[in-house]
Design an enzyme around this catalytic site. Structure first.
Site, short mmCIF file in Angstrom:
data_model
loop_
_atom_site.label_atom_id
_atom_site.label_comp_id
_atom_site.label_asym_id
_atom_site.label_seq_id
_atom_site.Cartn_x
_atom_site.Cartn_y
_atom_site.Cartn_z
N LYS A 161 -8.01 -4.13 4.70
CA LYS A 161 -6.70 -3.97 5.33
C LYS A 161 -5.88 -5.23 5.06
O LYS A 161 -4.71 -5.16 4.75
CB LYS A 161 -6.87 -3.76 6.84
CG LYS A 161 -7.82 -2.64 7.22
CD LYS A 161 -7.50 -1.35 6.52
CE LYS A 161 -8.44 -0.24 6.92
NZ LYS A 161 -8.30 0.91 5.99
N ASP A 198 0.80 -1.24 0.00
CA ASP A 198 0.00 0.00 0.00
C ASP A 198 0.83 1.28 0.00
O ASP A 198 0.45 2.27 0.65
CB ASP A 198 -0.96 0.00 1.21
CG ASP A 198 -1.97 -1.12 1.17
OD1 ASP A 198 -1.95 -1.91 0.21
OD2 ASP A 198 -2.78 -1.21 2.11
N ASP A 216 0.81 -0.58 11.61
CA ASP A 216 -0.15 -1.18 12.55
C ASP A 216 -1.47 -1.55 11.90
O ASP A 216 -2.28 -2.25 12.51
CB ASP A 216 -0.40 -0.26 13.75
CG ASP A 216 -0.81 1.14 13.32
OD1 ASP A 216 -0.35 1.61 12.25
OD2 ASP A 216 -1.58 1.79 14.04
N VAL A 217 -1.70 -1.11 10.68
CA VAL A 217 -2.98 -1.42 10.04
C VAL A 217 -2.77 -2.47 8.94
O VAL A 217 -2.77 -3.66 9.22
CB VAL A 217 -3.67 -0.14 9.51
CG1 VAL A 217 -5.06 -0.46 8.95
CG2 VAL A 217 -3.80 0.89 10.63
N CYS A 218 -2.53 -2.05 7.72
CA CYS A 218 -2.49 -3.02 6.62
C CYS A 218 -1.30 -3.97 6.72
O CYS A 218 -1.44 -5.17 6.45
CB CYS A 218 -2.48 -2.30 5.29
SG CYS A 218 -4.06 -1.46 4.97
N ILE A 268 3.07 0.38 4.30
CA ILE A 268 2.36 1.21 5.27
C ILE A 268 0.89 0.84 5.28
O ILE A 268 0.40 0.27 4.31
CB ILE A 268 2.52 2.70 4.94
CG1 ILE A 268 2.11 2.95 3.50
CG2 ILE A 268 3.91 3.15 5.24
CD1 ILE A 268 2.25 4.39 3.09
N THR A 269 0.19 1.14 6.43
CA THR A 269 0.81 1.57 7.65
C THR A 269 1.09 0.32 8.50
O THR A 269 0.35 -0.66 8.45
CB THR A 269 -0.08 2.54 8.45
OG1 THR A 269 -1.29 1.87 8.81
CG2 THR A 269 -0.46 3.75 7.60
N GLN A 289 6.46 -13.72 22.34
CA GLN A 289 6.31 -15.19 22.28
C GLN A 289 7.29 -15.82 21.29
O GLN A 289 6.96 -16.78 20.59
CB GLN A 289 4.87 -15.56 21.90
CG GLN A 289 3.81 -15.03 22.87
CD GLN A 289 2.38 -15.34 22.42
OE1 GLN A 289 2.14 -16.38 21.82
NE2 GLN A 289 1.46 -14.45 22.70
N GLU A 291 -4.49 -0.84 -1.57
CA GLU A 291 -5.83 -0.87 -1.01
C GLU A 291 -6.71 0.10 -1.77
O GLU A 291 -6.30 1.24 -2.04
CB GLU A 291 -5.82 -0.49 0.48
CG GLU A 291 -7.23 -0.52 1.08
CD GLU A 291 -7.28 -0.11 2.55
OE1 GLU A 291 -6.21 0.05 3.16
OE2 GLU A 291 -8.39 0.05 3.08
N LYS A 316 -6.44 -4.89 -3.34
CA LYS A 316 -7.19 -5.48 -2.24
C LYS A 316 -8.22 -4.49 -1.72
O LYS A 316 -8.02 -3.28 -1.74
CB LYS A 316 -6.24 -5.92 -1.12
CG LYS A 316 -5.45 -4.83 -0.45
CD LYS A 316 -4.39 -5.44 0.47
CE LYS A 316 -3.54 -4.39 1.16
NZ LYS A 316 -4.28 -3.59 2.16
#
Lengths: 295, 295, 295, 295
Positions: free
Chosen positions: A197, A83, A225-227, A222-223, A267, A132, A194
């Site tokens: 996200k 994106d 934390d999102v896509c 980017i971004t 983890q 996107e 797409k």
């Protein structure tokens, strides 16, 4: 015929044969990891390498402060640039209209250029760009997504043209929706459109990865934390071996960016691994016998 | 027949009719939102309510410091309690074995009990519990997931039995894998077993939501930044109207928890909305004419 | 807190409450069906109708020789016209190049025109056209699909241009790939591009159906035994109420066409129901108070 | 930086590089096929074989009357035995209750036993059994599926216990739902529970195939025109190389069975290939150097 079923699928005794065989494999690879700190390319699973093997250093693995290596088969590696569109990192795009600082998302551009230049110079690593965006009739956009974008944009959301803007926000075919010039795909690279996200239920990315027999992904975009995170989560759930290049990605909020990086490392690597563009470029160059290795 | 195609699908002129009709609807709802600060239940889309309508206050929407309301049809709302298993919030489970502080994940228990007690008291809101876990033969577990768990667990990972443990980690049917007693499902509630962090390509959750004609989700569970976020991202991409109850969820790291909450709120609610258990309980009680409203 | 789990999810006793409630509903609707021979629109599940209710006669249901009715809410009904592309029913397209008789697939055209004219005359039934085709770089085409098409086409397969042809076979954007003029979409209708025979993992159709809150599908298109059946099977598995209009569909082999129709009717309608264009047109006209009902 | 985008993704000129490279590969394999009549295992795509290569004769390919061969890597081949449950081919099961002739579906048993005996004798071909069935709370069963089964069963449908029956029809855990004794899985084999006719959106089958790095499928089971065809269609759409063993499958109607076989062979193999149990057993035995080859 005198057969009798003597066991029950999915119960402990029935399943133990398959499980113990697999756990024995894991045990062996675990011992190997302790010696080498390397997640080797699993030839027992995917067959012998088709391209060149290379080892990429990843950080904070298995624990924070540790370092480890992931081994790739270049021919089965796809590099994802997610994106990198005007709407997310260019002036007059969607993120700009919402009032976020473009500096944070555009920081990812230069490292990604650096990687692309390396990959385009004679390697067989596949390059896949995603975008996107929604169909011009908005049929593939959930209503609450459109409405929320309208509200946060003070009346200018998905499908609208902002004042002085380049076109309808997040709509396929608009100038603001396309990939920025600096990272524009070249012939020989793949482009995936797409609607969400994520990309695994929202695009043909899973088909393309399967058609190319890809096993390992190297992710930027980017971004964060999102896509980027959503695609990485989906790919990880499907068993792809995923590594994020942390300087090749950015968010609209720096704290969210930092947390997104950290969340991957929990983890022992809950969504995969984290590395950076320099390490990746050097690993690739080393495999392809280039002299100009930098640090 | 003397037909001529006079236009082309997916091009601007062809698509404008559908788009303008939808954007007109968005414009109307945007004006309504400005007056009421409420995301109304969209009867134009889903028909008239089948259960009771109630309004839930959500925080930092559309911008940080703002508050807004989301309207639900109780009969089309599902409450998700994600992965409240011993392995993630109980002693001798997977998270405990990896050495994380159980206090952070177990903080979600009490608020979730509070919500469940309310929902079980005569409401028609569906309750769905999820459990992450693998078949005893490990066939649905990606190899890199098993290997990484082995490494971070110093030799004890998915499918192994930790010293003094309750059973094989993350394996269906084991005591450590099951839901903790305090939040155990009761008859009339749904239970979904999922193989991944997400649930839309890893379980029958999408089928169940569709069979129940659910439109809105209220989400709790653990861990916030891993399974809860992944499920919320997938559901949001599919168009479900999602709200996280922030005190009904926890992570293995407090900074990751805080960031996960904030990440949802970006861009006017990029993955949905955030509220809390008190607000939700009061909203539900109000709709079902209970007197005992608390704050 | 003094809770004890007293039951186990997915076991008989635990699940009986939900099951018995649902089976009671089924019992009621079964008794109703015996009286009315009608599969009523389930308002208990989807809420009250948003558009107009209409009843469509379906054949050989529940048993061969019987007839029954399916009730639709026009606002939640989508009419699918599947793959009516030059490649499948026009001269110089893919089917023509493979040497099949175009008469069999093109027989579906006239009945579908008849339906479309009715739907376009003031109804709120959604019209969705699909197109099978691949990206010009062939990235979304499985290799064995391309190879088999090359072989059956004696050297001219997917991505090739046949001698005297209109363009590359089955490639998006080519003239042969587009929908035939007689059934070309008009503004206000939806167009879905799919990479496979099916559409649920190969296109955004599931997103679009969900965004439109569709519950019932009426299906036409080609070819009956390939794409039409695959889409109908997927939609049926997801719980959509599916009816095929048998004269609005055709195959490359008449026996396969006949069998495909019969296969749907087995087991009381294993993939849904079968009706025809006249019955559907009359049902729709009746609901929208048109005088010109024909038979 | 002075970059200019000089092309546009998904347009002819941009995509020609990738397409021409792929079509060149297809051209080469097409020429090879003309010489050898063999669909070779594509090492250029999947790497060198991990197990033993073997060639299976398939019928009516590319055209009716022709014969061809498909080459398999045993280590990447999965044998699917679909829904060989009492409910579909045993007395007092679902198909029996609906009044169909059990002889047609049970004809598949003996050939499948013959194959399983061969595969269990020292080969590395994976064996996967599927079972169609619903959770005891019926949450994963679409309402129209339950209702139609109730009607065709004259009041006894999914979830009900037929008079003199073995348990609730099509419900997980019931005796009638389980696999018949003659084909019961043994330890070392996989079992997949699916909620629909298909298995790719209705079960974890895609995860399991991916975890095992499977590329080729050999398919048997019942019923040919329903579950077997649906799974084969889905797998084919995803790019798996699929072959049905025609004597290892059966339907509730012989004409539907014959048509289902023929439908696969259209267009040079639109869903894959058709062979039989003898040919498959001989091919496998030949690869594993067994003497007892029969015909």
């Amino acid at each position: 015929m005198n057969r009798r079923k003597n066991t029950t699928p999915n119960k402990e005794d029935f399943c133990s044969a398959l499980r113990e065989e697999l756990l024995q494999r894991v045990e062996t690879d675990y011992e190997e990891f302790k010696r080498t700190h390397t997640f080797k390319f699993p030839t027992w699973l995917y067959g012998s390498p088709r391209g060149k093997l290379f080892k990429l250093e990843v950080e904070d693995c298995p624990r924070f402060g540790d370092r480890a290596f992931v081994e790739f088969d270049s021919a089965r590696t796809a590099f994802l640039s997610i994106d990198m569109q005007v709407d997310f990192c260019g002036p007059k795009g969607y993120v700009d209209v919402m009032g976020y600082d473009l500096g944070l998302t555009s920081a990812a551009i230069k490292p990604t250029i650096y990687v692309l230049e390396t990959l385009r110079n004679g390697t067989d690593i596949k390059v896949i760009h995603t975008r996107e965006g929604h169909l011009p009739d908005l049929s593939d956009a959930p209503y609450n997504k459109i409405l929320r974008s309208k509200i946060i944009g003070d009346g200018v959301g998905i499908g609208n043209i902002p004042e002085g803007g380049l076109g309808r926000l997040l709509i396929r075919g608009e100038k603001n929706w396309d990939i920025i010039d600096d990272l524009y795909p070249i012939p020989g690279e793949y482009v995936v459109d797409k609607a969400g996200k994520g990309a695994f239920s929202q695009s043909n990315l899973p088909l393309i990865l399967k058609n190319l027999a890809i096993t390992h992904l190297v992710i930027t975009g980017i971004t964060t934390d999102v896509c980027v995170h959503t695609v990485m989560r989906e790919a990880n759930d499907y068993g792809y071996w995923c590594t994020l290049l942390k300087d090749g990605t950015g968010a609209t909020d720096y704290g969210n960016y930092q947390a997104a990086i950290k969340q991957i490392k929990m983890q022992g690597g809950v969504f995969g691994w984290v590395s950076d563009s320099n390490k990746f470029v050097n690993a690739v160059k080393s495999a392809f016998n280039r002299s100009e290795i930098v640090d």
